[in-house]
Scaffold this motif. Structure first.
Motif, PDB file in Angstrom:
ATOM      1  N   VAL A  72       0.839  -1.198   0.000  1.00 36.75           N
ATOM      2  CA  VAL A  72       0.000   0.000   0.000  1.00 36.75           C
ATOM      3  C   VAL A  72       0.877   1.252   0.000  1.00 36.75           C
ATOM      4  CG1 VAL A  72      -1.889  -1.180   1.175  1.00 36.75           C
ATOM      5  CG2 VAL A  72      -0.174   0.043   2.525  1.00 36.75           C
ATOM      6  N   SER A  73       0.258   2.370  -0.343  1.00 39.80           N
ATOM      7  CA  SER A  73       0.962   3.650  -0.396  1.00 39.80           C
ATOM      8  C   SER A  73       0.291   4.646   0.542  1.00 39.80           C
ATOM      9  CB  SER A  73       0.955   4.180  -1.833  1.00 39.80           C
ATOM     10  OG  SER A  73      -0.374   4.465  -2.236  1.00 39.80           O
ATOM     11  N   ASN A  74       0.698   5.902   0.452  1.00 42.38           N
ATOM     12  CA  ASN A  74       0.129   6.971   1.294  1.00 42.38           C
ATOM     13  C   ASN A  74      -1.393   6.979   1.277  1.00 42.38           C
ATOM     14  OD1 ASN A  74       2.725   7.832  -0.063  1.00 42.38           O
ATOM     15  ND2 ASN A  74       2.632   9.428   1.502  1.00 42.38           N
ATOM     16  N   ASN A  75      -1.983   6.660   0.129  1.00 38.51           N
ATOM     17  CA  ASN A  75      -3.438   6.728   0.020  1.00 38.51           C
ATOM     18  C   ASN A  75      -4.142   5.862   1.059  1.00 38.51           C
ATOM     19  OD1 ASN A  75      -3.191   8.473  -2.076  1.00 38.51           O
ATOM     20  ND2 ASN A  75      -3.846   7.056  -3.670  1.00 38.51           N
ATOM     21  N   HIS A  76      -3.455   4.837   1.536  1.00 44.37           N
ATOM     22  CA  HIS A  76      -4.057   3.955   2.537  1.00 44.37           C
ATOM     23  C   HIS A  76      -4.432   4.721   3.798  1.00 44.37           C
ATOM     24  CE1 HIS A  76      -4.863   0.125   4.522  1.00 44.37           C
ATOM     25  NE2 HIS A  76      -4.193   0.570   5.563  1.00 44.37           N
ATOM     26  N   VAL A  77      -3.619   5.703   4.175  1.00 43.21           N
ATOM     27  CA  VAL A  77      -3.912   6.482   5.386  1.00 43.21           C
ATOM     28  C   VAL A  77      -4.609   7.803   5.062  1.00 43.21           C
ATOM     29  CG1 VAL A  77      -2.072   5.427   6.723  1.00 43.21           C
ATOM     30  CG2 VAL A  77      -1.586   7.499   5.406  1.00 43.21           C
ATOM     31  N   VAL A  78      -4.709   8.133   3.782  1.00 37.95           N
ATOM     32  CA  VAL A  78      -5.438   9.338   3.372  1.00 37.95           C
ATOM     33  C   VAL A  78      -6.927   9.036   3.240  1.00 37.95           C
ATOM     34  CG1 VAL A  78      -5.791  10.987   1.481  1.00 37.95           C
ATOM     35  CG2 VAL A  78      -3.468  10.387   2.199  1.00 37.95           C
ATOM     36  N   ASN A  79      -7.246   7.863   2.708  1.00 33.22           N
ATOM     37  CA  ASN A  79      -8.628   7.532   2.360  1.00 33.22           C
ATOM     38  C   ASN A  79      -9.640   7.704   3.483  1.00 33.22           C
ATOM     39  OD1 ASN A  79      -8.051   6.979  -0.319  1.00 33.22           O
ATOM     40  ND2 ASN A  79      -7.702   4.794   0.036  1.00 33.22           N
ATOM     41  N   PRO A  80      -9.319   7.346   4.738  1.00 25.44           N
ATOM     42  CA  PRO A  80     -10.318   7.526   5.796  1.00 25.44           C
ATOM     43  C   PRO A  80     -10.766   8.973   5.974  1.00 25.44           C
ATOM     44  CG  PRO A  80      -8.600   6.040   6.529  1.00 25.44           C
ATOM     45  CD  PRO A  80      -8.132   6.626   5.237  1.00 25.44           C
ATOM     46  N   SER A  81      -9.947   9.921   5.535  1.00 21.72           N
ATOM     47  CA  SER A  81     -10.303  11.328   5.690  1.00 21.72           C
ATOM     48  C   SER A  81     -11.038  11.910   4.486  1.00 21.72           C
ATOM     49  CB  SER A  81      -9.036  12.163   5.946  1.00 21.72           C
ATOM     50  OG  SER A  81      -8.405  11.775   7.146  1.00 21.72           O
ATOM     51  N   VAL A  82     -10.998  11.202   3.356  1.00 23.71           N
ATOM     52  CA  VAL A  82     -11.626  11.762   2.160  1.00 23.71           C
ATOM     53  C   VAL A  82     -12.813  10.935   1.654  1.00 23.71           C
ATOM     54  CG1 VAL A  82      -9.559  12.982   1.405  1.00 23.71           C
ATOM     55  CG2 VAL A  82      -9.951  10.653   0.610  1.00 23.71           C
ATOM     56  N   TYR A  83     -12.929   9.691   2.103  1.00 30.12           N
ATOM     57  CA  TYR A  83     -14.080   8.854   1.745  1.00 30.12           C
ATOM     58  C   TYR A  83     -14.989   8.694   2.954  1.00 30.12           C
ATOM     59  CZ  TYR A  83     -11.970   7.389  -2.691  1.00 30.12           C
ATOM     60  OH  TYR A  83     -11.429   7.365  -3.952  1.00 30.12           O
ATOM     61  N   LYS A  84     -16.279   8.774   2.729  1.00 32.86           N
ATOM     62  CA  LYS A  84     -17.231   8.683   3.830  1.00 32.86           C
ATOM     63  C   LYS A  84     -17.374   7.254   4.353  1.00 32.86           C
ATOM     64  CE  LYS A  84     -20.019  12.690   2.470  1.00 32.86           C
ATOM     65  NZ  LYS A  84     -21.363  13.173   2.054  1.00 32.86           N
ATOM     66  N   ASN A  85     -17.319   6.293   3.441  1.00 27.29           N
ATOM     67  CA  ASN A  85     -17.528   4.905   3.845  1.00 27.29           C
ATOM     68  C   ASN A  85     -16.428   4.009   3.284  1.00 27.29           C
ATOM     69  OD1 ASN A  85     -20.209   5.170   5.179  1.00 27.29           O
ATOM     70  ND2 ASN A  85     -20.840   5.838   3.144  1.00 27.29           N
ATOM     71  N   ILE A  86     -15.675   3.384   4.180  1.00 31.24           N
ATOM     72  CA  ILE A  86     -14.645   2.425   3.797  1.00 31.24           C
ATOM     73  C   ILE A  86     -14.943   1.123   4.528  1.00 31.24           C
ATOM     74  CG2 ILE A  86     -12.177   1.897   3.861  1.00 31.24           C
ATOM     75  CD1 ILE A  86     -11.574   4.822   3.754  1.00 31.24           C
TER      76      ILE A  86
END
Length: 326
Positions: free
Chosen positions: A96-110
């Motif tokens: 995984v890359s940085n996006n793995h820890v970015v996604n929780p802040s930019v996507y409503k549902n993971i």
């Protein structure tokens, strides 16, 4: 017990399909079951190039075939969802890359927890970014760009590889810290973004150093500042963004090997040792460096702490930059 013809053929096919083993490595040294590496990013991405560059050495170090599977989509969520649901026996890991820890802040549902549903094995490496401009932009460094943008609010634009990606955040961090009014134009990937900066359809962007370096040296892109705390050896004359008036600016693109949560500790240790031994091989080390990465091998516990800190840091970046999904 001697191998049957069917058994031997199955082992040979499994190994041959990966085409990743070092020549001459005896099949007798290898396990029957390959290591499946899920890459939640597209083929041709920086992380894809990096893991494929070291895959032969990793197969040799682990003594088993390695199969890489690209499962891109939704900023990495699609592939990571498959990873966290994979068997917890060490047969499946992900990179995984940085996006793995970015996604929780930019996507409503993971459909998973970015920390609790994985087991970090190691940070593999990190690559620097560079703020670039089309040569038609009348600014030769960060200070001149800031002055230009403040003189013409709302006129300049920057592109990214997609809304909420690390390249978007890299540019949004710059805009927020410099307090500028610059429009964002999201693209679908690094390739289209680079093409349009080179063509002048978009004026600015934060991109990885490795694919941009040749264009910078050719003069078809202008490097305004690098994203890391120290200058980059491949661009020694390009100052950091931090030393040009934004001391809080620091960012790089890291990749990490992770497994599903609940994997036995013995398997975590085995896999970590595999990456450690692979990256000690000159061919793997040189290949990763050629991809623009600095090796950042870390222990599983340190990798977990790093990813937790990055999760918190990126949440603040997203909040400060007012990044939202389209």
């Amino acid at each position: 017990m001697p191998s049957t013809p069917t058994h031997s053929r199955r082992r040979a096919l499994a190994w041959g399909a990966t085409a990743l083993a070092a020549p001459g490595l005896a099949l007798a040294q290898l396990g029957d079951k390959p290591l499946r590496i899920i890459l939640p990013l597209s083929a041709g991405s920086g992380a894809d190039g990096a893991i494929r560059a070291i895959s032969t050495s990793l197969a040799k170090a682990l003594g088993q075939p390695v199969v890489i599977e690209n499962l891109p989509g939704a900023g990495g969520i699609t592939g990571t969802t498959q990873l966290v649901r994979a068997p917890k026996d060490g047969s499946v890991i992900g990179v995984v890359s940085n996006n793995h820890v970015v996604n929780p802040s930019v996507y409503k549902n993971i459909p998973f927890d970015s920390i609790e549903d994985i087991t970090p094995i190691t940070i593999i490496g990190a690559t620097p970014f560079v703020l670039v401009a089309h040569p038609g932009v009348p600014a030769k460094n960060v200070k001149e760009l800031i002055a230009l943008a403040k003189a013409k609010p709302g006129v300049l634009n920057y592109g990214s590889s997609g809304n909420g990606t690390i390249l978007h955040l890299g540019a949004a961090m710059f805009v927020e810290q410099a307090q500028l009014d610059i429009k964002h134009i999201p693209y679908k990937g690094m390739g289209p973004l680079m093409n349009d900066i080179l063509g002048g359809q978009v004026q600015l962007g934060v991109v990885a150093v490795a694919p941009a370096a040749a264009h910078i040296k050719a003069g078809t892109l202008r490097a305004l500042g690098v994203s890391t705390a120290a200058r980059v050896p491949s661009l020694p004359d390009v100052p950091t963004i931090a030393e040009q008036g934004l001391p809080r600016y620091e960012l790089d693109g890291w990749i990490a090997a992770v497994a599903p949560a609940g994997i036995p500790k013995a398997e975590v240790a085995r896999l970590h040792a595999g990456f450690k031994n692979a990256l000690a091989m000159p061919e793997a080390r040189d290949a990763l460096i050629a991809q623009g990465y600095e090796i950042k091998l870390s222990a599983p516990e340190a990798s977990t702490a790093f990813m937790r800190s990055e999760l918190a840091r990126m949440a603040q970046v997203v909040k400060n930059a007012h990044v939202t999904m389209d």
